[in-house]
Design an enzyme around this catalytic site. Sequence first.
Site, PDB file in Angstrom:
ATOM      1  N   THR A 160       0.828  -1.072  -0.004  1.00 32.18           N
ATOM      2  CA  THR A 160       0.004  -0.061  -0.112  1.00 32.18           C
ATOM      3  C   THR A 160       0.903   1.282   0.088  1.00 32.18           C
ATOM      4  O   THR A 160       1.706   1.276   0.768  1.00 32.18           O
ATOM      5  CB  THR A 160      -0.803  -0.059   1.354  1.00 32.18           C
ATOM      6  OG1 THR A 160      -1.655  -1.210   1.291  1.00 32.18           O
ATOM      7  CG2 THR A 160      -1.879   1.137   1.208  1.00 32.18           C
ATOM      8  N   GLU A 366      -2.889  -7.451   6.126  1.00 37.53           N
ATOM      9  CA  GLU A 366      -2.174  -7.671   7.451  1.00 37.53           C
ATOM     10  C   GLU A 366      -2.614  -8.693   7.978  1.00 37.53           C
ATOM     11  O   GLU A 366      -2.993  -8.852   9.090  1.00 37.53           O
ATOM     12  CB  GLU A 366      -2.492  -6.294   8.087  1.00 37.53           C
ATOM     13  CG  GLU A 366      -1.838  -5.171   7.642  1.00 37.53           C
ATOM     14  CD  GLU A 366      -1.790  -3.615   8.290  1.00 37.53           C
ATOM     15  OE1 GLU A 366      -1.882  -4.143   9.767  1.00 37.53           O
ATOM     16  OE2 GLU A 366      -1.792  -2.705   7.744  1.00 37.53           O
TER      17      GLU A 366
END
Length: 387
Positions: A160, A366
């Site tokens: 990201t 994550e």
Amino acid sequence: MGVERTLPTPEADDLLELVRDLVDKEVRPRAAQGEESAEFPRDLFTLLGESGLLSLPYPSEYGGGDQSYEVYLQVVEELAAGWLAVGLGLSVHTLACYPLASFGSAEQKERLLPGMLGGRLLGAYCLSEAHSGSDAAAMATRAAGTGAGYRIEGAKSWITHGGVADFYTLFARTGPADSGANGISCLHVPAATAGVAADAPERKMGMSASPTAVVRFDGAEVGADALVGERDKGFAIALSALDSGRLGIAACAVGVAQAALDAAVAYAGERRQFGRPIIEHQGLSFLLADMATQVEAARELYLAAARRRDSGRPFAKQAAMAKLFATDTAMKAATDAVQVLGGYGYTRDFPVERFMREAKVLQIVEGTNQIQRVVIGRHLAREDRAG
């Protein structure tokens, strides 16, 4: 969102009011068009920095906001409810700053943290690789010692802010190829370093305005002072960072779920069928009641984990639980919101189809929700042995 909250201080309450106002005026109105154009809203992150929102959980001596995680995560939730690309971006930046803020030397903190926290710079967290996503200890990216520092070779995937970040918090192998988790180090790598480049952004189902890209390190050289923490001890830093990062994802998920619930309730109160608003029909009202209950439960779960973190107690298991439950809740709430709106929910004239596409990624990033279950199960096994 009109959510009733209990905040630890009047200053925190004022902060949340500031954030709500910013979301209403600057963030939410741009979300739909921003996702259509797939343009990264860097100016909004500059605005967040100027407002002191990019540094909330870090010490004021380095430009931070001295806020608890309990307060910081509620800011993330509000931003994510307005536009997930912004809320998630704040969470990722906070994650990227965590290793240096928590494990860096006093000299590194003094030299680097003010810029990282001041809003001028944006960070990215480089852990995953194409063939070692959930098995991060199997990473192949290598940082070889040069005497003066490290020469980095390899590629990180699913990053990201890849290509738009100003610095990368990188995890690379500094030990032997077969050293596993024991030979990984953490490095602070400015994006302008020669040999650092990002591929074109991935073409994703949602979150189009938040670039996700492969970041390549082709002979990138950094000095010895780029090492964060001890050499070969970086894997523990990565796991520690992810515990806190998972709380950020949980808060993002609750924001998306709350936005989906709000849209569904508003539509159900206006749409009339059989002579009355559809919210008065039991089948629909029960669905909305379940949505509201799940959203509230997810919020309390991440807040409880945050309070454990703030008080210095172990919170890794609770962070995994919060991430698991909140992201599953977001996916269900967004799907149910599409159902409430019927055919309109499947069109881009209403935001719930975007919420549904956005919610899916939160079950993946994550640590997938399957990995969260592994983490929780391991904690339960350890607790059983200890008990």
